[in-house]
Design a protein around this motif. Structure first.
Motif, mmCIF file in Angstrom:
data_model
loop_
_atom_site.group_PDB
_atom_site.id
_atom_site.type_symbol
_atom_site.label_atom_id
_atom_site.label_comp_id
_atom_site.label_asym_id
_atom_site.label_seq_id
_atom_site.Cartn_x
_atom_site.Cartn_y
_atom_site.Cartn_z
ATOM 1 N N VAL A 224 43.366 15.603 17.204
ATOM 2 C CA VAL A 224 43.025 16.202 18.492
ATOM 3 C C VAL A 224 42.169 17.443 18.276
ATOM 4 N N ALA A 225 42.611 18.277 17.308
ATOM 5 C CA ALA A 225 41.886 19.518 17.045
ATOM 6 C C ALA A 225 40.459 19.240 16.609
ATOM 7 N N GLN B 89 38.116 18.512 20.165
ATOM 8 C CA GLN B 89 38.627 19.211 21.341
ATOM 9 C C GLN B 89 37.699 19.117 22.535
ATOM 10 N N ASP B 90 36.413 19.295 22.270
ATOM 11 C CA ASP B 90 35.465 19.305 23.379
ATOM 12 C C ASP B 90 35.511 17.998 24.158
ATOM 13 N N ILE C 273 37.895 15.830 24.321
ATOM 14 C CA ILE C 273 39.165 15.600 25.018
ATOM 15 C C ILE C 273 39.226 16.409 26.311
ATOM 16 N N ARG D 211 25.038 21.798 20.227
ATOM 17 C CA ARG D 211 25.955 22.037 19.109
ATOM 18 C C ARG D 211 25.578 21.228 17.899
ATOM 19 N N THR E 18 44.917 23.370 11.021
ATOM 20 C CA THR E 18 44.118 22.498 11.865
ATOM 21 C C THR E 18 43.114 23.251 12.725
ATOM 22 N N GLY E 19 42.702 24.413 12.331
ATOM 23 C CA GLY E 19 41.660 25.067 13.115
ATOM 24 C C GLY E 19 41.800 26.572 13.104
ATOM 25 N N SER F 10 34.636 28.393 25.010
ATOM 26 C CA SER F 10 35.434 28.253 23.787
ATOM 27 C C SER F 10 35.131 26.907 23.133
ATOM 28 N N GLU F 11 35.003 26.938 21.812
ATOM 29 C CA GLU F 11 34.786 25.670 21.106
ATOM 30 C C GLU F 11 36.112 25.052 20.690
ATOM 31 N N ASN F 12 37.197 25.762 20.963
ATOM 32 C CA ASN F 12 38.528 25.254 20.633
ATOM 33 C C ASN F 12 39.414 25.252 21.876
ATOM 34 N N PRO F 13 38.991 24.560 22.937
ATOM 35 C CA PRO F 13 39.749 24.677 24.184
ATOM 36 C C PRO F 13 41.191 24.212 24.053
ATOM 37 N N VAL F 14 41.428 23.184 23.237
ATOM 38 C CA VAL F 14 42.796 22.664 23.137
ATOM 39 C C VAL F 14 43.699 23.663 22.413
ATOM 40 N N LEU F 15 43.187 24.199 21.306
ATOM 41 C CA LEU F 15 43.974 25.185 20.559
ATOM 42 C C LEU F 15 44.218 26.418 21.409
#
Lengths: 538, 420
Positions: free
Chosen positions: A205-206, A209-210, A212, B3, B48-49, B316-321
């Motif tokens: 997932v990481a 991210q974009d 998802i 990107r 993981t990030g 943000s390039e890490n929206p999930v995190l």
């Protein structure tokens, strides 16, 4: 060519180190002789090229085309200058030109460019960013809709969402609305395995991210039902968007009211009734910022007073510091004064402090009720040094005198010592009094070298923002003016107050005003330097 | 597309490095090839990030252990960047569009309007957790119906009493409080900081007790752009200000530092201030109590409530995190309690707030219970200067007629709102 035939072959020729011989024999370009100096140059130019290339790629990635173009020019110029045999002068000029370009021309041009835009709060990025932000801000969770524990799944590289709705596991993608999935393993409310699909773990997932976060899975074929989206890849909500962007027509449409927003010439989507969507984007607005400086009646009220005070402040600052500095320089230049070196060093002390820090310290010392000046020096007096308009102006001049006289003292001491002793001696022999010598010989000679510095000092004090900002903050403020400026505000601090402290930041307007101030200062300096040139003719 | 170019550059760079390696010697590449799969396997679950987070110097010490905990729990590395509190907000607004901004920024709720207006923050979805926060905390971060920040702490000002000078407060109005203070025989009766630019924030409880809020609120509690401080109520407050100045309660020469120093020296039994000073008072061994500010104008005295929280960058390039940290981690009771223990501010989460047994904080909580969040609408930015300046001019006597000065201020404020 003929040299090669004469090349040291016989025993009578003096022995020469082979590399040199080869160098002299071929053409003299260093590019063909790998001497140590050339390797150093190669390494240095390679570093410059690498940095410029990095800058170029970065500039392209953020779509700053002007910056990218200048990077290309820089790369070409550097390589040409240092590898061509015809660019000897450029080798020495290039670094200077590069710094001139970066620090002076680029900054000046950029300020000028910003002055013609509406750059500031609400208009601080590109149209594309504005569209994205407007769409994101206007996509809302369907009221009362459920939170779904989510599994992000993929099939042949295509991402999808798997959720449990009404006890039934369902899966869908951007193209395919949610539909029941058979054979899914469900733990709690979450799908943990799905035949034909890979369930992504946190690491996977990481990695995307974009994609998802950007994924919208329609709940059903009806667009009005909204779509499933997630922000943390573990919970999904049903969203519906209030606004829709039509790329072909370049309009935003409110899906609930049908109101259409079209882009106006000031960088906003605006409806017919005048309401605008936020954020807007940066556009060129022509001379609007410049004309606003003269047409905004809110600025007109206190402007004249601020303008006059700016001149008074700059002139008085130069005058007071110069008179005191010159007086001390003359006194301490007299060989009869003992311990001159120590006294001179002590006098320069205020110069060694950062000016803004000194201003803050003085602000504390001049506090009406608890400051050192009132409490200790004046034994509990109640003098409003910084709260009375005239006393505040006086305090500013006094503090600037304290800050500025060491500079004038240094300059005058230097200039005095450059006046030849025999001139003074012959004057004395002719029977001139000490006062006469000072007035007719020392001062005119001194002014030749000091006058340009006085002009520069005037220009500096005209824009002495730090002192005003730190000492009084422009206060005490005028009563009831439509912009908040004070009795001690000078032009530049007024610009700051109007463009930045009055809530919304307005970079475009601030740039336009600072260009206007620059023109004033430039004109005065030009006139001043012309006048000082006349002194040299004495 | 945008990107893909840095990515392309990275791939090119990698390719060049690899070529360099392979030309260096075959032994090296063999070693690389054998170690690669194993390292990939072992690091995948652990790391993981990376998240970049901006914090100012007033909040960084509180955040450091929390960030470490997040890193230990999830394996996501957090790059904590300290920014100066004077610049962090402006830098965020100007750098997010260029792609240089952070993923997460820790700040105060009243930044929301400016951030949304510039499109630099992403809306977040608190989901069911929203109900577990004190309502004003979530409301503070709500703008146009969307929530933009995850709250973690609440703060407001209140009346602080020096128990050694006055053991008990019977006063129910501000005038009675002044009388009590005067009876104590100290240099000041009540300390209310002003400074030469005025301080509308510390004055606000008195102003609201005259029913003259800065902006009116609609039925949901959101602020409208309609000014509420004009009219008869505002006039009455302006006159009251002049009265307090006559009684020497208010003085432009007493700013925050001066008020704090005077209270520490025991020169006044009362000070109106926030938790940022009471920690210093407690550490100095003072015996203090925290009470609600008594009403001056008849209605309830409502201080501004400030909420601390975390925002996520719109780019943000890490929206999930970032969401994992802001929405799922920062909102847990455990983390909110830890933040309270480190920062000494009331937790925004009700469950964590219920466990707070510190009487001083409980006092602030009680004083702020009726308060309203500071408006976060962009128009608010233009108000502070007019507001503080006019108040200090009334107090200092430069404005001869308080009511006229107050009305001029309201006109100027209205003008600023209209032109914004």
């Amino acid at each position: 060519m003929s040299q090669q035939t004469i090349a040291p072959d016989g025993e009578q020729a003096p022995p020469q180190p082979p590399p040199r011989a080869r160098g002299r024999a071929g053409d003299s370009s260093p590019a063909r002789s790998f001497s140590r100096g050339f390797l150093v140059k190669l390494a240095l130019v390679a570093i410059v090229n690498a940095l410029a290339l990095y800058g170029l790629l970065t500039a392209i990635s953020v779509q700053q085309w002007a910056l990218a173009a200048s990077m290309v020019v820089a790369i070409v110029a550097v390589n040409w200058a240092y590898f061509s045999r015809r660019a000897l002068a450029a080798k020495y000029l290039l670094p200077g030109l590069a710094f001139l370009f970066v620090y002076v021309i680029f900054t000046a041009c950029y300020t000028a460019y910003v002055a013609f835009t509406n750059y500031g709060d609400g208009h601080n990025s590109t149209k594309q960013d504005a569209i994205e932000a407007i769409l994101a801000q206007n996509e809302q969770r369907v009221e009362g809709s459920q939170a779904y524990p989510l599994a992000v799944v993929s099939q042949d590289g295509e991402l999808g969402f798997a959720v449990v709705r009404d006890g039934q596991a369902e899966v869908g993608t951007a193209e395919q609305p949610l539909e029941p999935a058979d054979g899914a393993t469900v733990e709690g409310d979450r799908v943990t395995a799905l035949p034909g699909w890979d369930v992504l773990d946190f690491a996977a997932v990481a990695g995307q991210q974009d994609a998802i976060v950007a994924l919208r899975v329609p709940v059903s074929d009806e667009a009005a039902d909204g779509s499933l989206r997630t922000q943390d890849a573990s919970t999904a909500y049903v969203y519906e968007s209030v606004l829709e962007y039509d790329a072909a027509a370049d309009t935003m449409t409110d899906t609930s009211t049908g109101v259409v927003y079209t882009p106006d010439d000031h960088g906003s989507f605006r409806a017919d009734d005048g309401t605008a969507l936020t954020p807007g984007w940066k556009v060129t607005v022509g001379f609007e910022n410049f004309t606003r400086a003269f047409t905004d009646e809110r600025l007109r009220g206190p402007f004249v007073e601020v303008f006059l005070w700016t001149f008074a402040f700059a002139l008085l600052s130069v005058l007071t510091t110069f008179v005191l500095g010159l007086f001390l320089a003359v006194v301490f230049n007299d060989p009869r004064v003992r311990g001159r070196k120590v006294l001179r060093s002590l006098l320069i002390l205020p110069y060694a402090f950062p000016a803004f820090l000194s201003a803050l310290v003085w602000k504390g010392m001049l506090n009406e009720s608890s400051g050192f000046v009132n409490e200790v020096l004046l034994r509990g007096a109640d003098v409003g040094w910084l709260t009375d308009p005239w006393l505040a102006k006086g305090s500013i001049i006094a503090v600037n005198l304290w800050l500025g006289f060491p500079y004038m003292f240094l300059v005058c001491t230097g200039a005095l010592q450059s006046i030849p002793g025999d001139v003074l001696e012959s004057a004395r022999m002719d029977g001139a009094s000490a006062w006469r010598v000072q007035r007719s010989i020392v001062l005119p000679l001194l002014m030749v070298s000091v006058a340009p510095l006085l002009v520069a000092s005037f220009a500096f004090n005209f824009n002495n923002f730090a002192l005003i900002y730190m000492l009084t903050g422009g206060g005490p403020n005028f009563v009831g003016t439509p912009v908040v400026v004070g009795h001690t505000d000078i032009l530049i601090s007024m610009v700051y107050s109007v463009a930045f402290e009055s809530g919304l930041k307005q970079y475009g307007f601030a740039s336009a005003l600072s260009i206007l101030i620059f023109i004033v200062v430039g004109a005065i300096s030009w006139w001043g330097f012309r006048r000082t040139r006349r002194l040299e003719e004495l | 597309m945008r990107r893909s170019i840095p990515a392309l550059a990275a791939v090119l760079g990698l390719a060049m490095t690899l070529t360099a390696c392979s030309s260096g010697g075959s032994g090296d590449t063999d070693a690389d090839a054998t170690t690669e799969p194993t390292t990939a396997e072992s690091t995948a679950p652990a790391l993981t990030g990376t998240l970049t987070m901006w914090v100012d110097e007033t909040r960084i010490d509180v955040m450091k252990p929390i960030v470490q905990e997040f890193q230990d729990e999830t394996g996501v590395k957090v790059d904590l960047v300290q920014k100066a509190s004077g610049d962090i907000r402006t830098d965020f607004v100007s750098q997010v569009p260029t792609g240089q901004g952070p993923d997460v920024i820790i700040g105060a709720h009243d930044w929301t309007g400016e951030f949304v207006n510039n499109g630099v923050v992403a809306p977040i979805q608190l989901g069911d957790v929203a109900d577990q926060f004190s309502p004003s905390a979530v409301q503070a971060f709500t703008y146009d119906g969307q929530v933009y920040g995850s709250p973690y702490a609440i703060e407001n000002i209140a009346l602080v009493r020096n128990n050694e000078l006055v053991p008990e407060t019977k006063a129910t109005t501000f005038d009675e409080l002044i009388a009590e203070g005067k009876a104590a025989g100290t240099k000041y009766s009540v300390l209310l900081q002003q400074g030469d630019q005025g301080d509308a924030y510390h004055m606000y409880p008195l102003q609201t007790s005259f029913d003259a809020p800065i902006f009116t609120q609609d039925e949901t509690g959101s602020y409208t752009t309609e000014l509420g401080l004009g009219g008869e109520n505002g006039d009455a407050f302006a006159e009251y200000l002049a009265k307090l100045a006559d009684e020497k309660v208010l003085d432009p020469a007493i700013g925050g530092d001066q008020a704090k120093a005077a209270f520490e020296k025991g020169e006044s039994p009362y000070i109106i201030t926030g938790p940022w000073y009471t920690t210093a008072f407690s550490e100095a061994g003072m015996d203090i109590s925290v009470l609600p500010v008594p009403s001056a104008g008849g209605s309830e005295a409502k201080p501004f409530v400030g909420v601390q929280g975390a925002f996520i960058s719109a780019k943000s390039e890490n929206p999930v995190l970032a969401n994992e940290f802001v929405v799922n981690f920062l909102t847990t009771e455990k983390v909110q309690t830890e933040l309270y223990e480190a920062g000494g501010r009331l937790p925004a989460l009700k469950a964590a707030a219920a466990k707070v047994d510190d009487p001083i904080l409980a006092g602030f909580n009680e004083a702020g219970a009726t308060g309203a969040p500071m408006p976060s609408i962009p128009e608010m930015g233009a108000m502070w200067q007019f507001w503080g300046t006019t108040e200090v001019q009334i107090i200092g006597g430069q404005a001869k007629d308080p009511v006229a000065a107050w009305n001029t201020m309201v006109d100027n404020m209205q003008d600023a709102v209209d032109k914004a």
